[in-house]
Design a protein around this motif. Structure first.
Motif, short mmCIF file in Angstrom:
data_model
loop_
_atom_site.label_atom_id
_atom_site.label_comp_id
_atom_site.label_asym_id
_atom_site.label_seq_id
_atom_site.Cartn_x
_atom_site.Cartn_y
_atom_site.Cartn_z
N GLY A 32 0.80 -1.23 -0.02
CA GLY A 32 -0.14 -0.09 -0.06
C GLY A 32 0.81 1.20 -0.07
N VAL A 33 2.04 1.21 -0.07
CA VAL A 33 2.84 2.31 -0.03
C VAL A 33 2.65 3.11 -1.15
CG1 VAL A 33 5.21 3.09 0.13
CG2 VAL A 33 4.60 1.61 1.64
N ASN A 34 2.75 2.58 -2.24
CA ASN A 34 2.51 3.16 -3.51
C ASN A 34 1.27 3.68 -3.82
OD1 ASN A 34 3.53 4.03 -6.43
ND2 ASN A 34 1.76 2.51 -6.95
N THR A 35 0.16 2.96 -3.34
CA THR A 35 -1.35 3.30 -3.39
C THR A 35 -1.51 4.59 -2.68
OG1 THR A 35 -1.89 0.80 -3.40
CG2 THR A 35 -3.52 2.64 -2.81
N ALA A 36 -0.80 4.91 -1.74
CA ALA A 36 -0.84 6.20 -1.24
C ALA A 36 -0.50 7.50 -1.79
CB ALA A 36 -0.31 6.28 0.19
N ARG A 37 0.39 7.15 -2.81
CA ARG A 37 0.92 8.36 -3.87
C ARG A 37 0.37 8.26 -5.16
NH1 ARG A 37 6.70 5.65 -2.46
NH2 ARG A 37 6.90 6.50 -0.17
N LYS A 81 -3.09 5.53 6.57
CA LYS A 81 -2.19 4.62 7.30
C LYS A 81 -0.95 4.65 7.45
CE LYS A 81 -5.40 0.73 6.23
NZ LYS A 81 -5.83 0.15 7.43
N TYR A 82 -0.28 5.36 6.26
CA TYR A 82 1.33 5.39 6.15
C TYR A 82 1.50 7.00 6.84
CZ TYR A 82 1.91 0.96 4.22
OH TYR A 82 2.18 -0.60 4.17
N ALA A 83 0.59 7.77 6.96
CA ALA A 83 0.71 9.15 7.67
C ALA A 83 0.81 8.78 9.49
CB ALA A 83 -0.33 9.95 7.25
N TYR A 84 0.05 7.92 9.59
CA TYR A 84 -0.19 7.73 11.32
C TYR A 84 0.60 6.39 11.70
CZ TYR A 84 -3.75 11.43 10.66
OH TYR A 84 -4.19 12.41 10.40
N MET A 85 0.73 5.36 11.18
CA MET A 85 1.52 4.34 11.28
C MET A 85 0.93 3.70 12.67
SD MET A 85 3.66 3.64 8.81
CE MET A 85 5.12 2.52 9.70
N PHE A 86 -0.38 3.45 12.67
CA PHE A 86 -1.04 3.07 13.93
C PHE A 86 -0.96 1.53 14.10
CE2 PHE A 86 -4.10 2.66 17.45
CZ PHE A 86 -3.73 3.78 18.25
N TRP A 87 -0.77 1.12 15.24
CA TRP A 87 -0.47 -0.56 15.35
C TRP A 87 -1.83 -1.19 15.38
CZ3 TRP A 87 1.72 -0.99 21.08
CH2 TRP A 87 0.91 -0.70 22.18
N ARG A 88 -1.70 -2.35 14.95
CA ARG A 88 -2.73 -3.39 14.96
C ARG A 88 -3.20 -3.85 16.40
NH1 ARG A 88 -6.06 -3.75 10.19
NH2 ARG A 88 -4.73 -3.16 8.21
N PRO A 89 -4.53 -4.35 16.40
CA PRO A 89 -4.73 -5.04 17.68
C PRO A 89 -4.10 -6.13 18.01
CG PRO A 89 -6.59 -4.52 16.43
CD PRO A 89 -5.64 -4.06 15.58
N ILE A 90 -3.43 -6.79 17.21
CA ILE A 90 -2.87 -7.95 17.69
C ILE A 90 -1.43 -7.54 18.25
CG2 ILE A 90 -1.63 -8.27 15.42
CD1 ILE A 90 -1.60 -11.49 15.81
N THR A 91 -0.80 -6.41 17.83
CA THR A 91 0.38 -5.90 18.39
C THR A 91 -0.02 -5.27 19.68
OG1 THR A 91 1.00 -5.42 16.08
CG2 THR A 91 2.37 -4.62 18.01
N ALA A 92 -1.07 -4.39 19.73
CA ALA A 92 -1.32 -3.43 21.01
C ALA A 92 -1.79 -4.57 22.14
CB ALA A 92 -2.70 -2.58 20.58
N ILE A 93 -2.65 -5.37 21.82
CA ILE A 93 -2.98 -6.28 22.91
C ILE A 93 -1.87 -7.10 23.62
CG2 ILE A 93 -4.57 -8.17 23.67
CD1 ILE A 93 -6.52 -7.07 21.24
N ARG A 94 -1.11 -7.58 22.75
CA ARG A 94 0.29 -8.44 23.27
C ARG A 94 1.07 -7.35 24.15
NH1 ARG A 94 1.68 -13.35 18.93
NH2 ARG A 94 -0.47 -13.90 18.79
N LEU A 95 1.21 -6.18 23.81
CA LEU A 95 2.09 -5.41 24.32
C LEU A 95 1.58 -4.05 25.17
CD1 LEU A 95 4.62 -4.94 20.93
CD2 LEU A 95 4.58 -6.82 23.05
N ALA A 96 0.31 -4.47 25.71
CA ALA A 96 -0.42 -3.27 26.04
C ALA A 96 0.19 -2.69 27.55
CB ALA A 96 -1.76 -3.87 26.42
N ASP A 97 1.40 -3.57 27.97
CA ASP A 97 2.02 -3.05 29.17
C ASP A 97 2.75 -1.85 28.85
OD1 ASP A 97 3.56 -4.74 27.75
OD2 ASP A 97 4.55 -5.57 29.26
#
Length: 361
Positions: free
Chosen positions: A127-132, A230-246
């Motif tokens: 999707g990097v190119n799609t954004a352009r 998506k590439y402006a904000y680079m926000f994490w997915r739930p699978i990452t956020a939930i496993r690393l919520a600490d």
């Protein structure tokens, strides 16, 4: 590779321009197209589609050639066939020329190794190119970029984190069987709703060609706008956020190192905003603008023959958003942001393109 999303719009815009040049009913996408009186619309549309597809997918030219021949052979009048073919070729050439520098066919970049010889993921950075890519409807990719996602110390983050942790996990005991079915069902292309809206009573080929062109343009731009965000904000997915919520600094969240989403494959690009939600809302807005209160119900069947019925375009848009939550891949704030931006894209498509010409023009 953004080409896959640009091709559908290019095909349908060329088809619309070809039949509209014969009918003279709406403002065209490409100016200056002329049609010989009596030109056949089916041949015009088929030729336009053929030429765009052959140019973009030359390895399938034999298939497209055969389909065009079948359509043309069904028209008895040589003059009608020739006229349709001529305006179809002109429409295709004009659209292809207009998209030549749009950037849709560039490939997404690969991940770079930290040093020569060091392993790096071999999948593209999707999707990097799609954004352009130059949009069809929007003036620039970030014209409708949503505001930033909530901060990790906010109440909104904690509430939406805990909601998807509870409802989007593979082993969730709070998600109902119906919600599980919905989550799995909308891993599909939202454009599956479009074919049943064609050939409705009181509408002709020009109406349908215009509708499909608007829908495909809005759908294509929803992906451009979505990847821009998506590439402006680079926000994490739930699978990452939930496993690393600490690590998020919010006392209202807690980690689960074994959490997995309902959907086995989390999309391989940043989370915010929700792309399915944006593309569904873009289509929903075009459908609502095209049909108004008379919009027919949308009926789709899943692989277990379960019927999904939507009596209004908004019901369709809402279910797609819910599905991404139940699937465990998007937070509610991302769903809302995607839906709002997609709705605006769809409405802008209708506002900016193919307006009805005054009588006599």
């Amino acid at each position: 590779d953004g080409g896959w999303l640009d091709r559908g719009a290019a095909v349908h815009v060329a088809m619309f321009d070809a039949v509209n040049a014969i009918a003279g009913r709406y403002q065209p996408y490409s100016s200056g197209l002329k049609a010989i009186p009596g030109s056949d619309m089916t041949v015009a549309a088929a030729t336009a589609a053929h030429d765009v597809l052959v140019a973009l997918c030359p390895d399938q030219a034999e298939v497209f050639d055969g389909a065009l021949k079948k359509t043309a052979d069904a028209v008895a009048s040589k003059a009608s066939r020739d006229g349709g073919a001529e305006v179809g070729r002109s429409a295709a050439a004009a659209v292809l020329a207009s998209r030549k520098d749009a950037g849709a066919e560039r490939l997404d970049p690969l991940f770079e190794p930290s040093s020569p010889g060091t392993y790096a993921p071999t999948v593209p950075r999707v999707g990097v190119n799609t954004a352009r890519v130059r949009p069809w409807v929007l003036k620039v990719p970030d014209e409708l970029r949503p505001p930033p996602p909530p901060t990790l110390d906010s109440t909104t983050w904690a509430e939406d984190f805990n909601e998807i942790k509870r409802l989007g996990g593979k082993k969730s005991t709070d998600r109902t069987p119906v919600q599980t079915d919905i989550g799995k069902f909308w891993a599909r292309d939202v454009r599956d709703v479009l074919p049943q809206l064609l050939d409705r009573p009181g509408r002709d080929v020009v109406d349908d060609a215009r509708f499909m062109a608007l829908a495909e343009m809005a759908w294509s731009d929803s992906y451009v706008a979505m990847m821009d965000g998506k590439y402006a904000y680079m926000f994490w997915r739930p699978i990452t956020a939930i496993r690393l919520a600490d690590r998020d600094g919010n006392e209202a969240t807690s980690p689960d190192a074994n959490w997995r989403p309902l959907l086995d494959a989390t999309p391989p690009h940043p989370e915010y905003p929700c792309g399915h939600c944006m593309s569904a809302a873009a289509l929903g807005a075009v459908i609502a603008e095209e049909f108004g209160p008379a919009a027919p119900p949308i009926l789709l069947v899943d692989e277990d023959s379960m019927l999904h019925r939507f009596d209004t375009p908004q019901e369709f848009v809402d279910e797609v958003g819910h599905a991404r939550l139940y699937g465990g891949v998007h937070y509610r704030f991302s769903i809302n942001a995607g839906r709002d931006a997609g709705d605006r894209i769809g409405r802008l498509a209708v506002e900016r393109h193919f307006r009805r010409l005054p009588a006599g023009e």
